[in-house]
Design an enzyme around this catalytic site. Structure first.
Site, PDB file in Angstrom:
ATOM      1  N   GLY A   1       0.815  -1.214   0.000  1.00  0.00           N
ATOM      2  CA  GLY A   1       0.000   0.000   0.000  1.00  0.00           C
ATOM      3  C   GLY A   1       0.843   1.256   0.000  1.00  0.00           C
ATOM      4  O   GLY A   1       1.984   1.231   0.463  1.00  0.00           O
TER       5      GLY A   1
ATOM      6  N   ALA B   1       0.808   6.410   4.112  1.00  0.00           N
ATOM      7  CA  ALA B   1      -0.343   7.112   4.700  1.00  0.00           C
ATOM      8  C   ALA B   1      -1.669   6.436   4.394  1.00  0.00           C
ATOM      9  O   ALA B   1      -2.708   7.078   4.334  1.00  0.00           O
ATOM     10  CB  ALA B   1      -0.369   8.582   4.255  1.00  0.00           C
ATOM     11  N   ARG B   2      -1.629   5.131   4.185  1.00  0.00           N
ATOM     12  CA  ARG B   2      -2.877   4.374   3.980  1.00  0.00           C
ATOM     13  C   ARG B   2      -3.221   3.537   5.217  1.00  0.00           C
ATOM     14  O   ARG B   2      -3.967   2.559   5.125  1.00  0.00           O
ATOM     15  CB  ARG B   2      -2.742   3.473   2.751  1.00  0.00           C
ATOM     16  CG  ARG B   2      -3.359   4.054   1.483  1.00  0.00           C
ATOM     17  CD  ARG B   2      -2.752   5.357   1.109  1.00  0.00           C
ATOM     18  NE  ARG B   2      -3.347   5.923  -0.107  1.00  0.00           N
ATOM     19  CZ  ARG B   2      -2.908   7.026  -0.688  1.00  0.00           C
ATOM     20  NH1 ARG B   2      -1.905   7.699  -0.159  1.00  0.00           N
ATOM     21  NH2 ARG B   2      -3.485   7.476  -1.787  1.00  0.00           N
ATOM     22  N   GLY B   3      -2.628   3.877   6.324  1.00  0.00           N
ATOM     23  CA  GLY B   3      -2.985   3.188   7.571  1.00  0.00           C
ATOM     24  C   GLY B   3      -2.381   1.803   7.723  1.00  0.00           C
ATOM     25  O   GLY B   3      -2.861   1.012   8.528  1.00  0.00           O
ATOM     26  N   LYS B   4      -1.328   1.497   6.959  1.00  0.00           N
ATOM     27  CA  LYS B   4      -0.731   0.162   7.061  1.00  0.00           C
ATOM     28  C   LYS B   4      -0.222  -0.125   8.474  1.00  0.00           C
ATOM     29  O   LYS B   4      -0.521  -1.163   9.034  1.00  0.00           O
ATOM     30  CB  LYS B   4       0.443   0.026   6.081  1.00  0.00           C
ATOM     31  CG  LYS B   4       0.053  -0.184   4.654  1.00  0.00           C
ATOM     32  CD  LYS B   4       1.241  -0.584   3.802  1.00  0.00           C
ATOM     33  CE  LYS B   4       2.378   0.410   3.886  1.00  0.00           C
ATOM     34  NZ  LYS B   4       2.046   1.787   3.449  1.00  0.00           N
TER      35      LYS B   4
ATOM     36  N   HIS C   1     -17.832  -6.742  38.886  1.00  0.00           N
ATOM     37  CA  HIS C   1     -19.102  -6.578  39.603  1.00  0.00           C
ATOM     38  C   HIS C   1     -18.865  -5.876  40.937  1.00  0.00           C
ATOM     39  O   HIS C   1     -17.729  -5.791  41.410  1.00  0.00           O
ATOM     40  CB  HIS C   1     -19.688  -7.962  39.859  1.00  0.00           C
ATOM     41  CG  HIS C   1     -18.687  -8.872  40.516  1.00  0.00           C
ATOM     42  ND1 HIS C   1     -18.446  -8.851  41.887  1.00  0.00           N
ATOM     43  CD2 HIS C   1     -17.815  -9.770  39.990  1.00  0.00           C
ATOM     44  CE1 HIS C   1     -17.490  -9.715  42.159  1.00  0.00           C
ATOM     45  NE2 HIS C   1     -17.074 -10.287  41.033  1.00  0.00           N
TER      46      HIS C   1
ATOM     47  N   ARG D   1     -23.868 -11.842  40.410  1.00  0.00           N
ATOM     48  CA  ARG D   1     -23.242 -10.615  40.907  1.00  0.00           C
ATOM     49  C   ARG D   1     -23.008  -9.551  39.842  1.00  0.00           C
ATOM     50  O   ARG D   1     -23.019  -8.365  40.148  1.00  0.00           O
ATOM     51  CB  ARG D   1     -21.946 -10.938  41.660  1.00  0.00           C
ATOM     52  CG  ARG D   1     -20.904 -11.759  40.907  1.00  0.00           C
ATOM     53  CD  ARG D   1     -19.929 -12.377  41.936  1.00  0.00           C
ATOM     54  NE  ARG D   1     -18.772 -13.045  41.363  1.00  0.00           N
ATOM     55  CZ  ARG D   1     -18.764 -14.290  40.877  1.00  0.00           C
ATOM     56  NH1 ARG D   1     -19.879 -14.996  40.836  1.00  0.00           N
ATOM     57  NH2 ARG D   1     -17.651 -14.836  40.449  1.00  0.00           N
TER      58      ARG D   1
ATOM     59  N   GLU E   1     -16.988 -15.837  34.843  1.00  0.00           N
ATOM     60  CA  GLU E   1     -15.640 -15.996  35.382  1.00  0.00           C
ATOM     61  C   GLU E   1     -15.051 -17.337  34.952  1.00  0.00           C
ATOM     62  O   GLU E   1     -15.779 -18.272  34.597  1.00  0.00           O
ATOM     63  CB  GLU E   1     -15.692 -15.896  36.922  1.00  0.00           C
ATOM     64  CG  GLU E   1     -14.346 -15.948  37.623  1.00  0.00           C
ATOM     65  CD  GLU E   1     -13.309 -14.925  37.143  1.00  0.00           C
ATOM     66  OE1 GLU E   1     -13.106 -14.807  35.916  1.00  0.00           O
ATOM     67  OE2 GLU E   1     -12.685 -14.269  37.998  1.00  0.00           O
TER      68      GLU E   1
ATOM     69  N   HIS F   1     -15.718 -10.218  35.608  1.00  0.00           N
ATOM     70  CA  HIS F   1     -15.040 -10.810  36.764  1.00  0.00           C
ATOM     71  C   HIS F   1     -13.532 -10.631  36.635  1.00  0.00           C
ATOM     72  O   HIS F   1     -13.032 -10.294  35.575  1.00  0.00           O
ATOM     73  CB  HIS F   1     -15.408 -12.284  36.850  1.00  0.00           C
ATOM     74  CG  HIS F   1     -16.881 -12.500  36.830  1.00  0.00           C
ATOM     75  ND1 HIS F   1     -17.643 -12.603  37.958  1.00  0.00           N
ATOM     76  CD2 HIS F   1     -17.752 -12.585  35.789  1.00  0.00           C
ATOM     77  CE1 HIS F   1     -18.923 -12.749  37.630  1.00  0.00           C
ATOM     78  NE2 HIS F   1     -19.016 -12.745  36.308  1.00  0.00           N
TER      79      HIS F   1
END
Lengths: 525, 525
Positions: B88, B91-94, B305, B374, B397, B465
């Site tokens: 890519g 500046a294409r977020g790679k 909780h 809970r 949990e 939890h």
């Protein structure tokens, strides 16, 4: 319509359930659905609730949404509702995809129904169209205005039926037709504009592989449309029908993207997948499933472990195998070896006859067991050099919570209420106590395994436990949810499942101790 | 390199583990990898075993492959190994994608490492390239032959480093560079031809959304390449660099398909996804993950909780809340209400300043709890009309098997060996008894929830939890696996996590009973 609607059964879901909590879902009160802007509604109203439940996290039995008290009576209106609209030329495997998707979603406990426009056309034409024009290629000519009107009407009627079914509590309705022009798709979308509570997902099937295509066309010629016609005439007519479709065919693309729809294109059975604007939870699940399946010829053998010491006394627990159980395991390894040889032979024959639509790529056989002693002991005679042996926690037996280690009669004595609740609905019943599971819980934990089973191309032996085996067969054999929890799955029996393009072939083999070999039996479904 | 290699720890995995079973995977001894035909090997050899373990079912801790005895000492050679090659324009977020993917895979316990070619270039140029040409736009001119040779060398060096790391036991190596010409990709593939034990997945990031693009470019200007440069000069140089790249840019397409590779194109942050020839299990997981995330601004609040009756006496079990716990729940609902108001205000400010890169689409806040008493009691004050409240079994949990309902000191007394095994490695330790879980088991069951959390766009409160909270924070805050199981997560504390384009912002609020309100605290990672 729904005999055992999941919505209404939370009161027996055990530890997790309480009045007012249902398994519908929500996350988003978006103000645009299917590219159509919706009027803003009071965010606390039932309408807002309905909208946001459309495309959010929603796994029957595992996720429960707490409804406001006044809405508890209209539970069937909530939860993700999806209209799947199929797109594609005839003989591109649409109906195959549709059947597979229906089977998977139904197994995940989303009520799913297919509305096939071709069947409606054939039914409709029985009375008033005796000269059969509604089947011949001329009926599919885009210039044939009268026929086009009829075809559009049939498509809309199917959609009406689908919408009505969703309103009664259905979750996924699949509109199975070619829907191959943008105009047709616009027509369906226009009708759905006034249904803000349905999300739409377009799925297009494209097939350019000549082997698969020719195979599909051959299958089409045995369709009811060509009943009693000689092959040449039929093939000729079908070729012309295809040409008619091709003249007006518009693949899903940038024009449709402007409509703000979500779509998925499957090219050559998942070889290439294009997904656009996928937003809903359920839509994402559908696409992940469709991305992962393949058409390789293969066998899936399934069996419970050999007899354990606990089986003899009717207890639930993790015990080692009895002497008889070990003998079964040893015979199982010889049996699978013999089956492999037979498969290799018949696949060679199929390939030579040019009948194989997908090459057999692998000779390794995978062996999956649970992580419990009795399944691992059952495969002790399998050589890890020859078999790809995996122990997988997801294949463990249903966990019975406080009933673990008890016999069924002990449960009846100690916890009569639990025994009764389980008897009334085995599918929804969750065993009490921390970690206790229901059938629905087990379905959810088996979901990644089903995806993997569809993805892989090798033969596979699964050695597991009674409840897990019922659930896996429920998926593979498309067994009704009302029957699945009561299915007889005996010890020392091997199911052999072969997915074929036209359906699944199931065979059943019972081990006879005296022979120390397997005997084939009839399969009841 | 691997301080706590999962491969070597099966002996402490409890009930499921046995010598000879490791969590590597296998399914396919295909005779072609990355489009390259491989010599046929003896199907029983270690080589065959290595090959078929490349792309098969493989979830650390949940799936274990039984290895032939003679291979047990070389466990690190097996299991799916994936080379991800990014493609890519700048500046294409790679790098953003890469970081996200690394965090997810590491959390799933696949050792994952990023090999960034740009960083290597900057390091390399420090000594021998004092005039800085290796940073300026001229260095990226496709006509600049000398520079091109250097760039190719840097890319290959990174790949060598990556391959060496995989051989030492790494699972996923990510080659983070533009790799924007077919010639460059061919070069990398050629080098990988002699590595039949690595699968390759190309991931291309394409961005056509002007808002996201301009945002990305602004972020680039704060890169080390432009340190000390004024903004105008920097922006000018970067624009020229982009133009240079664009001149030789070839998107992944039909030409690459002929090479038989597998690839995935992500267009506008997952708005459109094109996946081609995806075969491996791990590759499928990567793509499903990348398909599902979004950049909407939002908050995820997480808390345990309220205090339960069991917490007071230090027991593990499903008890109702104490009076104090109920008071916490009531205050929590007021606190979240206040936080929502603050968020709305600050998002309005951001939007007005044109800083929001994605519109805020939803105002509903989702509330997820486990199915245990809970957590459900903790959200009793939240109105289901205002909040989308879900009870989700996956958030329960960790299930402690035979230790359920005991205090830690009772476990120490009754099962000293279990207590010790857990102390040595909490991450891998699985509680004994049917259904008993390890941290890894809990990670696996939380996986669908992480996908959902990435997919949804609304704010979210999770009430769960201790162990589940540690694991969720482990993912969200990218906490090292060695630290995650010992993380302090106190009762009556809310974590507020905000995923931002440049990283995650975490705040922590402690409930002070006397004030009946929350006080912000510093976050240690």
């Amino acid at each position: 319509m729904q005999k055992d609607p999941i919505h209404l059964t939370n009161h027996i879901l055990g530890a997790g359930a309480k009045a007012g909590a249902v398994d519908v879902a929500a996350a988003a009160s978006r103000n645009s659905v299917n590219g159509v802007s919706l009027p803003i509604v009071d965010p606390h109203s039932a309408e807002a609730f309905r909208r946001r439940s459309l495309c959010s996290f929603d796994q029957p039995g595992v996720v429960m949404t707490k409804l406001p008290q006044e809405l508890e009576d209209s539970q069937h209106e909530f939860g993700s509702k999806l209209v799947v609209i199929m797109v594609g030329l005839p003989a591109r495997g649409k109906s195959y995809l549709v059947k597979k998707l229906q089977r998977y979603l139904t197994w995940l406990q989303y009520d799913t129904k297919v509305f096939n426009v071709g069947n409606r056309r054939r039914t409709a034409s029985k009375g008033d169209n005796k000269n059969g024009t509604s089947h011949s290629h001329a009926f599919f000519d885009p210039q044939n205005k009268a026929a086009k009107t009829i075809r559009d009407e049939l498509a809309l009627e199917s959609l009406e039926e689908l919408i009505a079914w969703l309103k009664q509590g259905g979750r996924v309705g699949i509109h199975d037709a070619t829907n191959s022009s943008r105009e047709r798709r616009k027509m369906l979308l226009n009708r759905l504009e006034s249904e803000p509570n349905c999300r739409v997902l377009f799925i297009e099937s494209i097939c350019t592989d000549p082997v698969v295509l020719s195979h599909n066309i051959s299958m089409k010629l045995s369709s009811p449309d060509y009943k009693g016609m000689d092959e040449k005439t039929a093939r000729d007519d079908f070729r012309k029908r295809l040409e008619n479709y091709e003249r007006s065919y518009q693949t899903l693309g940038e024009d449709d993207e402007e409509d703000g729809i979500q779509y998925c294109k499957l090219i050559n059975v998942g070889k290439k997948v294009i997904a656009y604007n996928i937003q809903g939870y359920l839509a994402g699940q559908c696409i992940f499933y469709l991305m992962n399946f393949n058409l390789s010829p293969r066998c899936i053998w399934l069996t419970r472990h050999g007899e354990s010491v606990d089986n003899i006394v009717g207890k639930i627990g993790d015990a080692p195998l009895s002497a008889k159980g070990k003998k079964y395991g040893a015979c199982l390894s010889r049996f699978i070896k013999q089956q492999r040889k037979e498969n290799e032979r018949s696949r060679r024959v199929e390939a030579e006859a040019g009948m194989a639509i997908s090459p057999q790529r692998e000779k390794t056989v995978a062996v999956w067991t649970s992580m419990l002693t009795r399944t691992k002991e059952t495969v002790e005679e399998f050589d890890p050099k020859e078999y790809d042996i995996k122990h997988i926690r997801f294949l463990n037996e249903i966990y019975a919570g406080i009933c673990e280690g008890l016999s069924y009669s002990q449960i009846e004595q100690l916890y009569p209420e639990e025994y009764e609740a389980r008897r009334v609905s085995k599918l929804f019943y969750r065993y009490p106590g921390m970690g206790g599971e229901s059938y629905l819980d087990v379905i959810q934990r088996l979901n990644p395994l089903i995806i993997e089973l569809e993805r892989m191309t090798s033969d596979l032996l699964i050695v597991t436990h009674r409840v897990v085996l019922r659930i896996l067969l429920g998926y593979l054999m498309d067994i009704d949810r009302s029957k699945m929890p009561d299915m007889d799955v005996h010890l020392h029996t091997v199911y052999c499942v072969e997915p074929k393009p036209h359906g699944t072939v199931v065979r059943k083999f019972r081990w006879v101790e005296e022979l120390d070999w397997f005997v084939e039996e009839t399969v009841e479904k």
